[in-house]
Design a protein around this motif. Structure first.
Motif, short mmCIF file in Angstrom:
data_model
loop_
_atom_site.label_atom_id
_atom_site.label_comp_id
_atom_site.label_asym_id
_atom_site.label_seq_id
_atom_site.Cartn_x
_atom_site.Cartn_y
_atom_site.Cartn_z
N GLU A 164 -10.75 -2.33 -7.68
CA GLU A 164 -10.55 -3.36 -6.69
C GLU A 164 -10.52 -4.71 -7.19
OE1 GLU A 164 -13.27 -2.30 -2.87
OE2 GLU A 164 -14.62 -1.87 -4.67
N THR A 182 -3.54 0.74 -2.57
CA THR A 182 -4.42 1.20 -1.29
C THR A 182 -4.54 0.08 -0.32
OG1 THR A 182 -6.64 1.15 -2.35
CG2 THR A 182 -5.40 3.06 -2.55
N ALA A 183 -4.34 -1.45 -0.76
CA ALA A 183 -4.82 -2.27 0.11
C ALA A 183 -3.87 -3.33 -0.11
CB ALA A 183 -6.16 -3.02 -0.22
N GLU A 184 -3.72 -4.19 0.87
CA GLU A 184 -2.64 -5.29 0.95
C GLU A 184 -2.86 -6.15 -0.57
OE1 GLU A 184 -1.49 -9.42 3.27
OE2 GLU A 184 -2.69 -7.82 4.26
N PRO A 227 0.86 -1.24 0.08
CA PRO A 227 0.01 0.12 0.25
C PRO A 227 1.01 1.23 -0.06
CG PRO A 227 -0.95 -1.52 1.52
CD PRO A 227 0.42 -2.29 1.14
#
Length: 101
Positions: A77, A37-39, A13
């Motif tokens: 996503e 923005t995320a793992e 991230p």
């Protein structure tokens, strides 16, 4: 000068990656710059096979697509990409398993 790594690290991230046709055919002709923005996780297929992100062939990324000026455009996503095709700009992420790089 920025460090550029191709397919040797799992993005963390806050890092920015470039996704081209080497990462997925859907990016042919329209590369994407993504702010993670995320793992990073293994793809659903690799996860079912018990692979971690460090030794998965395909990874699932979440982050903001950036415009040429670095502004956030939209959140993407669970973007599935071929790990060896990810272009990471900046400091390296987590080193991938040596024989799977």
């Amino acid at each position: 000068m920025a460090t550029v790594s191709v397919g040797r690290f799992v993005p963390l991230p806050g890092q920015t990656v470039y996704l081209t046709d080497r990462a997925s055919p859907r990016f042919a002709g329209h590369p994407v710059r993504l702010l993670i923005t995320a793992e990073t996780t293994p793809s659903e297929f690799d996860d079912r096979r018990g692979h971690s992100a460090r030794n998965a062939a395909w990874l699932s990324l979440t982050g903001y697509e950036l415009d040429p000026r670095g502004r956030r455009l939209n959140l993407r996503e669970h973007v599935s990409v071929y790990a060896a095709g990810i272009i990471l700009v900046g400091e390296p992420g987590v080193p991938r398993h040596a024989d799977r790089a």
